[in-house]
Design an enzyme around this catalytic site. Sequence first.
Site, mmCIF file in Angstrom:
data_model
loop_
_atom_site.group_PDB
_atom_site.id
_atom_site.type_symbol
_atom_site.label_atom_id
_atom_site.label_comp_id
_atom_site.label_asym_id
_atom_site.label_seq_id
_atom_site.Cartn_x
_atom_site.Cartn_y
_atom_site.Cartn_z
ATOM 1 N N HIS A 217 26.914 35.565 30.454
ATOM 2 C CA HIS A 217 26.659 36.037 31.804
ATOM 3 C C HIS A 217 27.582 37.202 32.160
ATOM 4 O O HIS A 217 27.165 38.210 32.718
ATOM 5 C CB HIS A 217 26.909 34.865 32.747
ATOM 6 C CG HIS A 217 26.337 35.076 34.080
ATOM 7 N ND1 HIS A 217 25.019 34.836 34.353
ATOM 8 C CD2 HIS A 217 26.876 35.578 35.191
ATOM 9 C CE1 HIS A 217 24.796 35.151 35.601
ATOM 10 N NE2 HIS A 217 25.907 35.614 36.142
ATOM 11 N N GLU A 443 12.896 37.414 15.485
ATOM 12 C CA GLU A 443 13.997 36.684 16.118
ATOM 13 C C GLU A 443 14.402 35.474 15.283
ATOM 14 O O GLU A 443 15.358 34.782 15.608
ATOM 15 C CB GLU A 443 13.575 36.209 17.514
ATOM 16 C CG GLU A 443 13.178 37.351 18.420
ATOM 17 C CD GLU A 443 12.743 36.869 19.781
ATOM 18 O OE1 GLU A 443 13.537 36.951 20.715
ATOM 19 O OE2 GLU A 443 11.576 36.409 19.899
ATOM 20 N N ASP A 467 18.408 36.475 19.738
ATOM 21 C CA ASP A 467 17.929 35.231 19.131
ATOM 22 C C ASP A 467 18.105 35.243 17.620
ATOM 23 O O ASP A 467 18.379 34.208 17.022
ATOM 24 C CB ASP A 467 16.457 34.989 19.499
ATOM 25 C CG ASP A 467 16.343 34.305 20.848
ATOM 26 O OD1 ASP A 467 17.086 33.331 21.077
ATOM 27 O OD2 ASP A 467 15.537 34.750 21.678
ATOM 28 N N CYS A 514 15.608 45.517 20.040
ATOM 29 C CA CYS A 514 15.574 45.403 21.500
ATOM 30 C C CYS A 514 16.528 44.337 22.024
ATOM 31 O O CYS A 514 16.516 44.031 23.206
ATOM 32 C CB CYS A 514 14.152 45.142 21.996
ATOM 33 S SG CYS A 514 13.508 43.537 21.495
HETATM 34 C C1 PEP Z 1 16.350 38.866 21.780
HETATM 35 O O1 PEP Z 1 16.269 37.665 21.492
HETATM 36 O O2 PEP Z 1 17.147 39.653 21.218
HETATM 37 C C2 PEP Z 1 15.501 39.423 22.847
HETATM 38 C C3 PEP Z 1 15.458 40.713 23.083
HETATM 39 O O3 PEP Z 1 14.801 38.547 23.589
HETATM 40 P P1 PEP Z 1 15.452 37.691 24.782
HETATM 41 O O4 PEP Z 1 16.869 38.129 24.954
HETATM 42 O O5 PEP Z 1 14.602 37.945 25.980
HETATM 43 O O6 PEP Z 1 15.333 36.296 24.246
HETATM 44 MG MG MG Z 2 14.654 36.495 22.259
#
Ligand code: PEP
Ligand code: MG
Length: 566
Positions: A217, A443, A467, A514
């Site tokens: 956070h 992921e 992830d 991402c």
């Molecule tokens: C990730 O897992 O890196 C991702 C971009 O998805 P989220 O953070 O929304 O799980």
């Molecule tokens: Mg993710």
Amino acid sequence: MPDDGPRRDDGARADDRPSGDGGARGHMKGPWEGAGGRLVGLGVSQGRAAGPMIRLGEPPKLPAPGPVTDPGAEAATVGKALEAVAAELNRRALAAGGEAAEILEALAMIAEDPILLEEAERHTAGGHAAPHALDAAFTKHREALAALGGYLAERAADLDDLKHRAVASALGLPMPGLPSPGHPYVLVATDLSPADTAGLGPDVLALVTERGGPTSHTAILARSRGLPAVVACAGVMDLDDGTMIGVDGGTGEVAIGLSEQETSEVVQGETARRARLQASRGPGGTADGHAVKLLLNIGSAADLPQGEDGADAEGVGLFRTEFLFLDRKQPPSFEEQVSAYAEVFARAEHVVVRTLDAGTDKPLPFLGLPGEQNPALGVRGLRVDRLLPGVLDTQLDAIATAARQAGAEPWVMAPMVTTAGEAGDFARRARAKGIARVGVMVEVPAAALRAGRLLREVDFLSIGTNDLAQYTFAADRQHSVLADLLDPRQPALLELIARCAEAGVRAGKPVGVCGEAAGDPLLAPLLVGLGVTSLSMAGVCVPAVREALAEVTLDECRERARAALE
Ligand code: PEP
Ligand code: MG
């Protein structure tokens, strides 16, 4: 420590932290020396700051009761503690103004209440130490208020905060809660709760926490506010309040005991850096012209840049559609979905939409998914389709309809894809709705290992490093104690990214990142060196990533990638 712990660019290992040893390891960069030594944590939000540190006080623990030799001295401590609490609250009231000031002044009056003081003094005369006497007096006051019922009973909880403050003061500890010293400061804490971070004022120069990881956070909030931040910084809570410290949110360094000269150099350097970033514009690419698309992560149209001051990105690389519906008890209607998607398509040129990523850290109550023992490994992301097949088809329909309305050609991808079979099934269903460019997120390590095979089914890959790190290292992404495992510089994670990027080059298809790692300017060149073709991040990260890439050639990026993998 494992041999392949995360390494930073300067060769310092993130999990091999000096404990204020005067920087004897000689690996630190930058203009400051810090007469009192340095600590190293994980830099999670770029920028530098310098100023006096103040620790976020935690509710104090009462020591075991012991014999009291001087009741008079204990009574004096009680009086001073209550005075200190009232003074602190009155100072905060003055700074806050308005309604907040009235509340703080009312609390200060309770601390100054002579009945409370008398009660505490009665306990010291009876042989109790000051902290215990205060605890007993506040507890009695609280019970009396609670017995009155109604509004006054609701205020009883405020007394706990006052008690913690008074007991902390009597023990010589920092008062709990967000400090407001009336001047700019670096906030230091064991960890920050959402409530703490929501209340951060403009006088906070930077954040340093003893716990927390790159996706904690604290990290996310700091990045969104452009505040330099270092997490997982062992030993920082042992420093004294008021110590002048320098914080580097990029390298994770915390220099202790900065001189006035060093402090002003940091401030000047940071002011110049911010001015440079504010002026940064244009498409992403390396110094020798290798193009790298810089894209935005958004949760709704509200996150798109507005006007000249917004991030000059080249589109949206991750539209987290579940963010539109997180608090809903009822499913969004088809029309509601169409209008939310169309708004984004109309305002951004290139958009990568992710279908609902429900489950574990992003629960969607309207889906009514059953509780699970191990939700991160359960029915989440694309897997929800196994239990509720209508949800994905409706969403794909809504995306295709919105695209037609806006005259857009969005790319659409699914989260939490594990096998080529899942990728193929998703691609067929999306294409059947008229969606031309279909991809999947990587992921799960299984998907990364089979990236080449996945790319036979889909048009692009987008690597979700948040992830992917969680599943590669079997470390809960929210778990602050495991932060070093979640560091995106971990070679095992980089190897999986490299594997995906190489598969992309072979297939002639784009492979982006991402996850939060994409917004880290120290990592961006490395990711490009691994072969990644786009980086998608929060808007505030774009300028620093653009500038970091513009400083290196593609060969230098490749060299960094090679070194990191080795
Ligand atoms: C990730 O897992 O890196 C991702 C971009 O998805 P989220 O953070 O929304 O799980
Ligand atoms: Mg993710």
